[in-house]
Design a protein around this motif. Structure first.
Motif, PDB file in Angstrom:
ATOM      1  N   ASP A  18      -8.998  -1.616  -9.046  1.00  0.00           N
ATOM      2  CA  ASP A  18      -8.501  -0.651 -10.023  1.00  0.00           C
ATOM      3  C   ASP A  18      -9.505   0.476 -10.257  1.00  0.00           C
ATOM      4  OD1 ASP A  18      -6.245  -2.175 -10.283  1.00  0.00           O
ATOM      5  OD2 ASP A  18      -6.790  -3.045 -12.231  1.00  0.00           O
ATOM      6  N   THR A  19     -10.792   0.162 -10.203  1.00  0.00           N
ATOM      7  CA  THR A  19     -11.829   1.164 -10.459  1.00  0.00           C
ATOM      8  C   THR A  19     -11.761   2.321  -9.471  1.00  0.00           C
ATOM      9  OG1 THR A  19     -13.306  -0.509 -11.385  1.00  0.00           O
ATOM     10  CG2 THR A  19     -14.323   1.541 -10.632  1.00  0.00           C
ATOM     11  N   PHE A  20     -11.385   2.025  -8.214  1.00  0.00           N
ATOM     12  CA  PHE A  20     -11.434   3.043  -7.159  1.00  0.00           C
ATOM     13  C   PHE A  20     -10.045   3.466  -6.682  1.00  0.00           C
ATOM     14  CE2 PHE A  20     -15.276   0.419  -6.901  1.00  0.00           C
ATOM     15  CZ  PHE A  20     -16.216   1.394  -7.193  1.00  0.00           C
ATOM     16  N   ASN A  21      -9.008   3.066  -7.408  1.00  0.00           N
ATOM     17  CA  ASN A  21      -7.642   3.439  -7.056  1.00  0.00           C
ATOM     18  C   ASN A  21      -7.200   4.614  -7.920  1.00  0.00           C
ATOM     19  OD1 ASN A  21      -4.976   3.567  -6.243  1.00  0.00           O
ATOM     20  ND2 ASN A  21      -4.336   1.813  -7.478  1.00  0.00           N
ATOM     21  N   LEU A  22      -6.982   5.779  -7.321  1.00  0.00           N
ATOM     22  CA  LEU A  22      -6.561   6.965  -8.054  1.00  0.00           C
ATOM     23  C   LEU A  22      -5.048   7.151  -8.047  1.00  0.00           C
ATOM     24  CD1 LEU A  22      -9.261   9.566  -6.883  1.00  0.00           C
ATOM     25  CD2 LEU A  22      -9.338   7.986  -8.829  1.00  0.00           C
ATOM     26  N   GLY A  23      -4.300   6.246  -7.411  1.00  0.00           N
ATOM     27  CA  GLY A  23      -2.861   6.398  -7.270  1.00  0.00           C
ATOM     28  C   GLY A  23      -2.093   6.105  -8.538  1.00  0.00           C
ATOM     29  N   PHE A  24      -0.769   6.191  -8.435  1.00  0.00           N
ATOM     30  CA  PHE A  24       0.112   6.000  -9.570  1.00  0.00           C
ATOM     31  C   PHE A  24       0.450   4.521  -9.760  1.00  0.00           C
ATOM     32  CE2 PHE A  24       0.555  10.440  -8.584  1.00  0.00           C
ATOM     33  CZ  PHE A  24       0.749  11.050  -9.811  1.00  0.00           C
ATOM     34  N   GLN A  25       1.424   4.035  -9.034  1.00  0.00           N
ATOM     35  CA  GLN A  25       1.866   2.654  -9.225  1.00  0.00           C
ATOM     36  C   GLN A  25       1.267   1.748  -8.164  1.00  0.00           C
ATOM     37  OE1 GLN A  25       6.087   2.074  -9.196  1.00  0.00           O
ATOM     38  NE2 GLN A  25       5.965  -0.090  -9.738  1.00  0.00           N
ATOM     39  N   GLU A  26       0.461   0.784  -8.595  1.00  0.00           N
ATOM     40  CA  GLU A  26      -0.130  -0.165  -7.658  1.00  0.00           C
ATOM     41  C   GLU A  26       0.943  -1.082  -7.090  1.00  0.00           C
ATOM     42  OE1 GLU A  26      -4.157  -2.544  -7.948  1.00  0.00           O
ATOM     43  OE2 GLU A  26      -2.547  -3.692  -8.871  1.00  0.00           O
ATOM     44  N   ALA A  27       0.767  -1.471  -5.831  1.00  0.00           N
ATOM     45  CA  ALA A  27       1.663  -2.385  -5.117  1.00  0.00           C
ATOM     46  C   ALA A  27       3.010  -1.750  -4.787  1.00  0.00           C
ATOM     47  CB  ALA A  27       1.882  -3.686  -5.885  1.00  0.00           C
ATOM     48  N   ALA A  28       3.204  -0.464  -5.106  1.00  0.00           N
ATOM     49  CA  ALA A  28       4.430   0.237  -4.750  1.00  0.00           C
ATOM     50  C   ALA A  28       4.214   1.013  -3.459  1.00  0.00           C
ATOM     51  CB  ALA A  28       4.853   1.174  -5.873  1.00  0.00           C
ATOM     52  N   ALA A  29       5.290   1.575  -2.929  1.00  0.00           N
ATOM     53  CA  ALA A  29       5.219   2.285  -1.653  1.00  0.00           C
ATOM     54  C   ALA A  29       4.113   3.333  -1.661  1.00  0.00           C
ATOM     55  CB  ALA A  29       6.566   2.948  -1.344  1.00  0.00           C
ATOM     56  N   GLY A  30       3.240   3.275  -0.662  1.00  0.00           N
ATOM     57  CA  GLY A  30       2.161   4.231  -0.532  1.00  0.00           C
ATOM     58  C   GLY A  30       0.889   3.877  -1.269  1.00  0.00           C
ATOM     59  N   ASN A  31       0.909   2.751  -2.033  1.00  0.00           N
ATOM     60  CA  ASN A  31      -0.284   2.353  -2.801  1.00  0.00           C
ATOM     61  C   ASN A  31      -0.397   0.829  -2.839  1.00  0.00           C
ATOM     62  OD1 ASN A  31      -2.587   2.649  -4.356  1.00  0.00           O
ATOM     63  ND2 ASN A  31      -1.482   2.956  -6.267  1.00  0.00           N
ATOM     64  N   GLU A  32       0.031   0.170  -1.754  1.00  0.00           N
ATOM     65  CA  GLU A  32       0.068  -1.288  -1.728  1.00  0.00           C
ATOM     66  C   GLU A  32      -0.999  -1.928  -0.854  1.00  0.00           C
ATOM     67  OE1 GLU A  32       3.436  -0.192   1.208  1.00  0.00           O
ATOM     68  OE2 GLU A  32       1.939   0.828   0.018  1.00  0.00           O
ATOM     69  N   PHE A  33      -1.806  -1.133  -0.188  1.00  0.00           N
ATOM     70  CA  PHE A  33      -2.660  -1.642   0.883  1.00  0.00           C
ATOM     71  C   PHE A  33      -3.735  -2.596   0.383  1.00  0.00           C
ATOM     72  CE2 PHE A  33      -1.244   2.708   1.437  1.00  0.00           C
ATOM     73  CZ  PHE A  33      -0.302   2.495   2.421  1.00  0.00           C
ATOM     74  N   HIS A  34      -4.387  -2.260  -0.725  1.00  0.00           N
ATOM     75  CA  HIS A  34      -5.452  -3.095  -1.252  1.00  0.00           C
ATOM     76  C   HIS A  34      -4.930  -4.335  -1.971  1.00  0.00           C
ATOM     77  CE1 HIS A  34      -4.185  -0.257  -4.299  1.00  0.00           C
ATOM     78  NE2 HIS A  34      -4.643  -1.066  -5.221  1.00  0.00           N
ATOM     79  N   THR A  35      -3.599  -4.480  -2.139  1.00  0.00           N
ATOM     80  CA  THR A  35      -3.041  -5.637  -2.833  1.00  0.00           C
ATOM     81  C   THR A  35      -2.586  -6.729  -1.882  1.00  0.00           C
ATOM     82  OG1 THR A  35      -0.760  -4.799  -2.853  1.00  0.00           O
ATOM     83  CG2 THR A  35      -2.217  -4.075  -4.638  1.00  0.00           C
ATOM     84  N   ALA A  36      -2.597  -6.498  -0.581  1.00  0.00           N
ATOM     85  CA  ALA A  36      -2.069  -7.467   0.376  1.00  0.00           C
ATOM     86  C   ALA A  36      -2.795  -8.803   0.269  1.00  0.00           C
ATOM     87  CB  ALA A  36      -2.185  -6.921   1.795  1.00  0.00           C
ATOM     88  N   ALA A  37      -2.058  -9.862  -0.051  1.00  0.00           N
ATOM     89  CA  ALA A  37      -2.566 -11.239  -0.124  1.00  0.00           C
ATOM     90  C   ALA A  37      -3.616 -11.434  -1.212  1.00  0.00           C
ATOM     91  CB  ALA A  37      -3.141 -11.677   1.223  1.00  0.00           C
ATOM     92  N   ARG A  38      -3.744 -10.475  -2.151  1.00  0.00           N
ATOM     93  CA  ARG A  38      -4.761 -10.593  -3.207  1.00  0.00           C
ATOM     94  C   ARG A  38      -4.310 -11.549  -4.298  1.00  0.00           C
ATOM     95  NH1 ARG A  38      -5.690  -5.313  -6.472  1.00  0.00           N
ATOM     96  NH2 ARG A  38      -3.816  -6.074  -7.504  1.00  0.00           N
ATOM     97  N   LEU A  39      -5.221 -12.369  -4.764  1.00  0.00           N
ATOM     98  CA  LEU A  39      -4.922 -13.216  -5.912  1.00  0.00           C
ATOM     99  C   LEU A  39      -4.771 -12.359  -7.161  1.00  0.00           C
ATOM    100  CD1 LEU A  39      -7.343 -16.247  -5.428  1.00  0.00           C
ATOM    101  CD2 LEU A  39      -4.871 -16.199  -5.087  1.00  0.00           C
ATOM    102  N   GLY A  40      -3.902 -12.794  -8.050  1.00  0.00           N
ATOM    103  CA  GLY A  40      -3.668 -12.043  -9.268  1.00  0.00           C
ATOM    104  C   GLY A  40      -4.476 -12.573 -10.438  1.00  0.00           C
ATOM    105  N   ARG A  41      -3.919 -12.469 -11.629  1.00  0.00           N
ATOM    106  CA  ARG A  41      -4.608 -12.921 -12.826  1.00  0.00           C
ATOM    107  C   ARG A  41      -4.830 -14.432 -12.799  1.00  0.00           C
ATOM    108  NH1 ARG A  41      -1.622  -8.486 -14.237  1.00  0.00           N
ATOM    109  NH2 ARG A  41      -2.596  -7.021 -15.682  1.00  0.00           N
ATOM    110  N   ALA A  42      -5.871 -14.870 -13.494  1.00  0.00           N
ATOM    111  CA  ALA A  42      -6.200 -16.292 -13.511  1.00  0.00           C
ATOM    112  C   ALA A  42      -6.857 -16.645 -14.838  1.00  0.00           C
ATOM    113  CB  ALA A  42      -7.133 -16.630 -12.350  1.00  0.00           C
ATOM    114  N   LYS A  43      -6.851 -17.914 -15.169  1.00  0.00           N
ATOM    115  CA  LYS A  43      -7.565 -18.366 -16.360  1.00  0.00           C
ATOM    116  C   LYS A  43      -8.935 -18.889 -15.938  1.00  0.00           C
ATOM    117  CE  LYS A  43      -5.309 -22.927 -16.215  1.00  0.00           C
ATOM    118  NZ  LYS A  43      -4.460 -23.874 -16.959  1.00  0.00           N
TER     119      LYS A  43
END
Length: 371
Positions: free
Chosen positions: A137-162
């Motif tokens: 998130d710190t280095f992402n200047l795009g609009f909607q994460e994981a949407a078309a054109g801004n999904e590359f860094h989210t591939a197979a990434r773990l999400g929120r956790a406790k």
């Protein structure tokens, strides 16, 4: 005297209600082939959406205990304006999708409680984004994460956790974040609504360096996700989709990035790779990704563009996919709190079998208000 002491104690505490209210009108057009059996398709949709997906509401509080020690808490959930203000009571939605139809009943974003000591940092217990996602998130200047054109860094990434979370004070401009997530995670099977358990053991570490206009950072996450006999496609709680298989999966991720404010524009770049899959080496998969972006302020207007690509390597060459695309658009700052925006996103997925390639194009016009 007791009354005065109580008043003094309360004066050192504060609780704040905050959030982002957002909605947009959007269109989406997907063309290509979904799999070998489905043939060509052209999927179009249009209507009210939740915009960039940043809608939220929460409460946070702090108490100054004394001697530089503070107690903090935060509880934050999604705020989904486009999902309506009434709860959908249909039998279908009660069984499979009831939470997503309630504007206030959506997924938790973060819940934390902890202590912060001046000069020593902050230690929190609870549920939030992993250090890997915060780094992205710190280095992402795009609009909607994981949407078309801004999904590359989210591939197979773990999400929120406790877990347990530590943030150090800044030393020479460097701040360190540590994540330790382990134990059992509970979720509902999408098909049967039966409550099941998964076992997660994740350690994350990131470092962020800030010096004037320059920000640079690196993150590393390692651990395992054990689905047992669970069908991977029902695993939604960690946002992994179908990337993980039934059984014990290894997970390793390395990311690095930098951004620089040139005055007339801010430029950013980030890249990384992830290895994931069943513990047996023959079943490990790998994703490599990169992204660049620019934000150009012009009065109340910000012009924004990001471009990225990712290559997903399967357990054999036939599973390899290449994804590339971009988002571009503009924000208009009506005030410090209210922002209007318009953006378009495009991405193309190329597979080993070219007949299975597909493209996605989205357009969104929306508004968000920070409170």
């Amino acid at each position: 005297m007791a009354a005065l002491a109580a008043t003094s104690a309360f004066a050192q505490s504060s609780v704040t209600l905050y959030g982002i209210a957002e909605a947009a009108y959007g269109t989406s057009n997907t063309t290509g082939r979904i799999d070998n059996a489905s043939g060509k398709y052209n999927l179009k949709s249009a209507g009210l959406t939740n915009g960039t997906g940043n809608g939220r509401w929460g409460i946070k509080g702090t108490e100054d205990i004394g001697n530089g020690l503070k107690a903090n808490f935060v509880a934050e959930a999604q705020l989904l304006i486009a999902d309506g203000t009434t709860f959908d009571q249909t039998v279908k939605n009660q069984g499979t999708n009831s939470q997503q139809t309630n504007v206030f009943g959506a997924k938790t974003r973060q819940t934390l409680v902890g202590l912060e000591q001046a000069g020593y940092g902050a230690l929190n217990l609870g549920y939030k984004k992993g250090v890997e996602q915060d780094h992205n998130d710190t280095f992402n200047l795009g609009f909607q994460e994981a949407a078309a054109g801004n999904e590359f860094h989210t591939a197979a990434r773990l999400g929120r956790a406790k877990g347990i979370w530590y943030t150090s004070p800044a030393f020479g401009g460097v701040t360190v974040n540590v994540q330790q997530s382990s134990g059992s995670a509970e979720y509902s099977d999408a098909a049967t609504q039966a409550v099941k358990q998964i076992d997660v053991a994740i350690t994350g570490l990131s470092a962020l360096y800030v010096n004037g206009p320059l920000t640079a950072g690196v993150s590393y996450t390692s651990g395992s996700v054990d689905l047992g006999t669970t069908t991977a496609s029902t695993l939604d709680v960690t946002n992994t989709g179908t990337q993980f298989a039934v059984g014990k999966n290894d997970y390793k991720a390395l990311g690095y990035g930098a951004k620089y404010n040139l005055g007339v524009a801010t430029v950013a770049a980030q890249a990384g790779k992830r290895e994931y899959g069943l513990t047996t080496a023959a079943n490990l998969k790998e994703t490599k990704w990169s992204q660049i972006g620019v934000n150009v302020p012009m009065g109340n207007v910000e012009l924004i563009a990001v471009y990225g690509k990712a290559t997903n390597y399967g357990t054999d060459a036939a599973e390899a996919t290449n994804v590339k695309g971009h988002q571009m658009g503009a924000k208009y700052n009506f005030s410090k709190r209210t922002i209007g925006y318009v953006y378009t996103g495009k991405s193309k997925t190329e597979t080993a079998a070219s007949a299975d390639d597909f493209k996605v194009k989205t357009v969104n016009v929306g508004m968000m208000h920070n409170f």
